[in-house]
Design a protein around this motif. Structure first.
Motif, PDB file in Angstrom:
ATOM      1  N   ALA A 287     -85.513 -76.588 -60.570  1.00 50.08           N
ATOM      2  CA  ALA A 287     -84.517 -77.659 -61.516  1.00 50.08           C
ATOM      3  C   ALA A 287     -84.803 -77.481 -62.946  1.00 50.08           C
ATOM      4  CB  ALA A 287     -85.353 -78.800 -61.029  1.00 50.08           C
TER       5      ALA A 287
ATOM      6  N   LEU B 114     -85.690 -71.394 -51.093  1.00 50.49           N
ATOM      7  CA  LEU B 114     -85.258 -72.864 -50.745  1.00 50.49           C
ATOM      8  C   LEU B 114     -84.187 -73.014 -49.845  1.00 50.49           C
ATOM      9  CD1 LEU B 114     -85.584 -74.367 -54.578  1.00 50.49           C
ATOM     10  CD2 LEU B 114     -87.156 -74.110 -52.672  1.00 50.49           C
TER      11      LEU B 114
ATOM     12  N   ASP C 276     -85.736 -83.648 -59.721  1.00 46.94           N
ATOM     13  CA  ASP C 276     -86.505 -83.075 -60.776  1.00 46.94           C
ATOM     14  C   ASP C 276     -85.569 -82.734 -62.094  1.00 46.94           C
ATOM     15  OD1 ASP C 276     -88.801 -83.201 -59.245  1.00 46.94           O
ATOM     16  OD2 ASP C 276     -88.979 -81.065 -58.951  1.00 46.94           O
TER      17      ASP C 276
ATOM     18  N   GLU D  40     -84.804 -82.906 -53.673  1.00 46.38           N
ATOM     19  CA  GLU D  40     -85.977 -83.034 -54.691  1.00 46.38           C
ATOM     20  C   GLU D  40     -85.633 -82.160 -55.956  1.00 46.38           C
ATOM     21  OE1 GLU D  40     -89.866 -82.563 -53.106  1.00 46.38           O
ATOM     22  OE2 GLU D  40     -90.434 -81.775 -54.839  1.00 46.38           O
ATOM     23  N   VAL D  41     -84.913 -81.140 -55.784  1.00 46.02           N
ATOM     24  CA  VAL D  41     -84.438 -80.231 -57.009  1.00 46.02           C
ATOM     25  C   VAL D  41     -83.552 -81.219 -57.907  1.00 46.02           C
ATOM     26  CG1 VAL D  41     -83.078 -78.314 -57.840  1.00 46.02           C
ATOM     27  CG2 VAL D  41     -84.610 -77.864 -56.078  1.00 46.02           C
TER      28      VAL D  41
ATOM     29  N   ARG E  16     -89.588 -76.065 -56.365  1.00 42.23           N
ATOM     30  CA  ARG E  16     -88.533 -76.742 -56.772  1.00 42.23           C
ATOM     31  C   ARG E  16     -88.455 -77.220 -58.064  1.00 42.23           C
ATOM     32  NH1 ARG E  16     -89.698 -78.702 -51.002  1.00 42.23           N
ATOM     33  NH2 ARG E  16     -91.178 -79.942 -51.796  1.00 42.23           N
ATOM     34  N   TYR E  17     -89.452 -77.675 -58.533  1.00 41.44           N
ATOM     35  CA  TYR E  17     -89.570 -77.946 -60.001  1.00 41.44           C
ATOM     36  C   TYR E  17     -89.056 -76.981 -60.810  1.00 41.44           C
ATOM     37  CZ  TYR E  17     -91.411 -78.852 -64.540  1.00 41.44           C
ATOM     38  OH  TYR E  17     -91.625 -79.066 -65.721  1.00 41.44           O
TER      39      TYR E  17
ATOM     40  N   PHE F 139     -94.342 -75.788 -52.444  1.00 43.24           N
ATOM     41  CA  PHE F 139     -92.751 -75.867 -52.577  1.00 43.24           C
ATOM     42  C   PHE F 139     -92.539 -76.746 -53.502  1.00 43.24           C
ATOM     43  CE2 PHE F 139     -92.962 -73.965 -48.279  1.00 43.24           C
ATOM     44  CZ  PHE F 139     -92.134 -72.779 -48.337  1.00 43.24           C
ATOM     45  N   LYS F 140     -93.359 -77.842 -53.577  1.00 45.64           N
ATOM     46  CA  LYS F 140     -93.011 -78.734 -54.929  1.00 45.64           C
ATOM     47  C   LYS F 140     -92.830 -77.918 -56.358  1.00 45.64           C
ATOM     48  CE  LYS F 140     -96.521 -81.009 -56.655  1.00 45.64           C
ATOM     49  NZ  LYS F 140     -97.631 -81.869 -56.850  1.00 45.64           N
TER      50      LYS F 140
ATOM     51  N   ASP G 289     -84.548 -78.942 -49.433  1.00 47.89           N
ATOM     52  CA  ASP G 289     -84.983 -78.861 -50.727  1.00 47.89           C
ATOM     53  C   ASP G 289     -84.104 -79.524 -51.896  1.00 47.89           C
ATOM     54  OD1 ASP G 289     -87.451 -77.416 -50.219  1.00 47.89           O
ATOM     55  OD2 ASP G 289     -86.123 -75.689 -49.658  1.00 47.89           O
ATOM     56  N   MET G 290     -82.878 -79.570 -51.754  1.00 49.61           N
ATOM     57  CA  MET G 290     -81.867 -79.972 -52.753  1.00 49.61           C
ATOM     58  C   MET G 290     -82.065 -81.259 -53.398  1.00 49.61           C
ATOM     59  SD  MET G 290     -80.343 -77.054 -53.644  1.00 49.61           S
ATOM     60  CE  MET G 290     -81.740 -75.978 -52.893  1.00 49.61           C
TER      61      MET G 290
END
Lengths: 290, 290
Positions: B215, B237, B248, B244-245, B211-212, B207-208, B241-242
């Protein structure tokens, strides 16, 4: 009644090109004013324009600028590395010193506006203009309206995917090799080769990378906006580069969408000698005068 | 006089969600119609709608569709891998069989339109809606008008720059690992891990990457359109998750532009349960009925 006169300023980091034209957009007087500190530069432009009885002034300027009409700093230059220019009320200074109505946008918005006029003011089309010069910037017009309502596009700094053969570390102070400006703006020619861009032979392989990144930028903007015409301006590429840009664009598409004739889609400016912006500025001046 | 009724179709690859509402947009009847061949699917939708005296119908559909009003195939589904659906006159069939005015756009355009309504119909803003689901798609509305005049955006296939730790070969049949859909759509979860996406723990490192890439897509579209609100919809998502988005996104920006509060800029939909599209469809139905 004498014919109405309109003023144009192309405001750049090294020079301000000031010009005057009548209703027919034909330039009757033009000067280059060196870009110094903002007060001196504006004073020299004002001196030129005071010779004429202007009905309106249009400005296409380097950015970033504040285009949000509800902002207290509307018409200002925003944070910029150019000494003295950050937070300068460019539009307001000309309004106050010339006492004429002024409309201002970015240089690339002025260019795409000029292209819109030169191409017949078609409101059934979206136009995209990108300039590859000292920097990379772009403007878009959908049905005669700029895309970018409260802020203007900054698409030279969009994320780029590197060409597999390109090991250049990139020239963007913010993004290194992560953005199009860092990989394909004029200074990257010297950054890659150690030779000034204008001295490089046109068949030097470094232009292969520039064409590839320009094609990638056009591809990404096309998928976002579905513009009907993608116009490549600026001094780094020329007409002879377009076939390879189109080929790279087609390779990136790889058959996903049926695209119209690429020779109609990806083109050089309709106005010669990077004159699109001046034409756009005169139109802004006419709108300001209304 | 009886209250006017409006119809909505959310046309997807596995189901068509059909619904009816009055002027207040409150759904009074809803059904799921399985997506089969086009004739059967349309017939089943028509059967549902014939129970009501509709004033108009709004459709938000999977694409690609022909939205060019001057095209002879306006309102058709274009080339699609879905068997039987290529070159099908979806809008025309409903117009003929229901004898009501119909307006049709893409599912993501319908979603961004619904968000525009839910967020107060602000014509001083640009909204961007992206869905991360089976595919990746997005729609934009500037001052109440869709961006994309003769064709709709296809921005799931924009070029992505790979995360340095991501060695996934990519899942796009056209672009492999070169586009956002190939790197971050729902099926890439299973593509990377061999485990169905919905069975993966939310703290799985895959999921990292998602999210990247989300972003990065938001960053690129932001620099192109300078949208005031970037809305992340779809099932891959969620709210958790927001942060980290946003982080990024800020890292990609790296201080280049002063960006407004990222918690206001990058958000989940204002309409719960992916209901934005239905709300947008009802609005299209009302416009059709006018």
């Amino acid at each position: 009644m004498a014919e109405k006169l309109y003023g144009s300023i192309e405001a750049g980091g090294t020079k301000f090109i000031v010009a005057v034209a009548g209703e027919d957009d034909q330039v009757t007087a033009q000067e280059r004013v060196k870009t110094e500190d903002p007060q001196t530069t504006v004073a020299n432009c004002v001196k030129f324009f005071k010779q004429y009885d202007l009905a309106g002034l249009g400005i296409g300027t380097f950015g970033p600028i504040d285009i949000n009409p509800n902002s207290p700093t509307f018409g200002y230059i925003k944070k910029t590395p150019k000494p003295g220019w950050s937070n300068f009320d460019l539009q307001g200074e000309f309004e106050r010193q010339l006492q004429v109505p002024v409309k201002m946008t970015t240089d690339v918005n002025a260019s795409v506006y000029g292209e819109y006029i030169a191409r017949g003011r078609r409101n059934d089309q979206t136009l995209f203009y990108v300039t590859i010069g000292t920097g990379i910037g772009g403007g878009m017009l959908q049905a005669g309206k700029f895309i970018g309502l409260n802020n203007h596009p900054e698409l030279g700094h969009m994320t780029a995917r590197k060409h597999p053969d390109d090991d250049y570390a990139g020239g963007c102070p913010f993004h290194g090799d992560r953005c199009f400006e860092g990989l394909a703006a004029g200074p990257t020619l010297e950054g890659r080769t150690g030779i000034a861009g204008e001295k490089l032979p046109r068949d030097h392989q470094v232009f292969k990378f520039i064409r590839y990144y320009v094609a990638q930028l056009l591809f990404d903007v096309y998928l976002t906006t579905r513009a009907d015409v993608l116009i490549v301006g600026g001094s780094v590429l020329n007409e002879a580069d377009m076939p390879e840009v189109r080929r790279d664009f087609a390779e990136l598409m790889n058959g996903y969408l049926d695209v119209p004739d690429l020779e109609q889609l990806i083109v050089r400016p309709a106005v010669a000698d990077n004159g699109s912006a001046t034409l756009g500025d005169f139109e802004l001046a006419k709108l300001a005068a209304k």
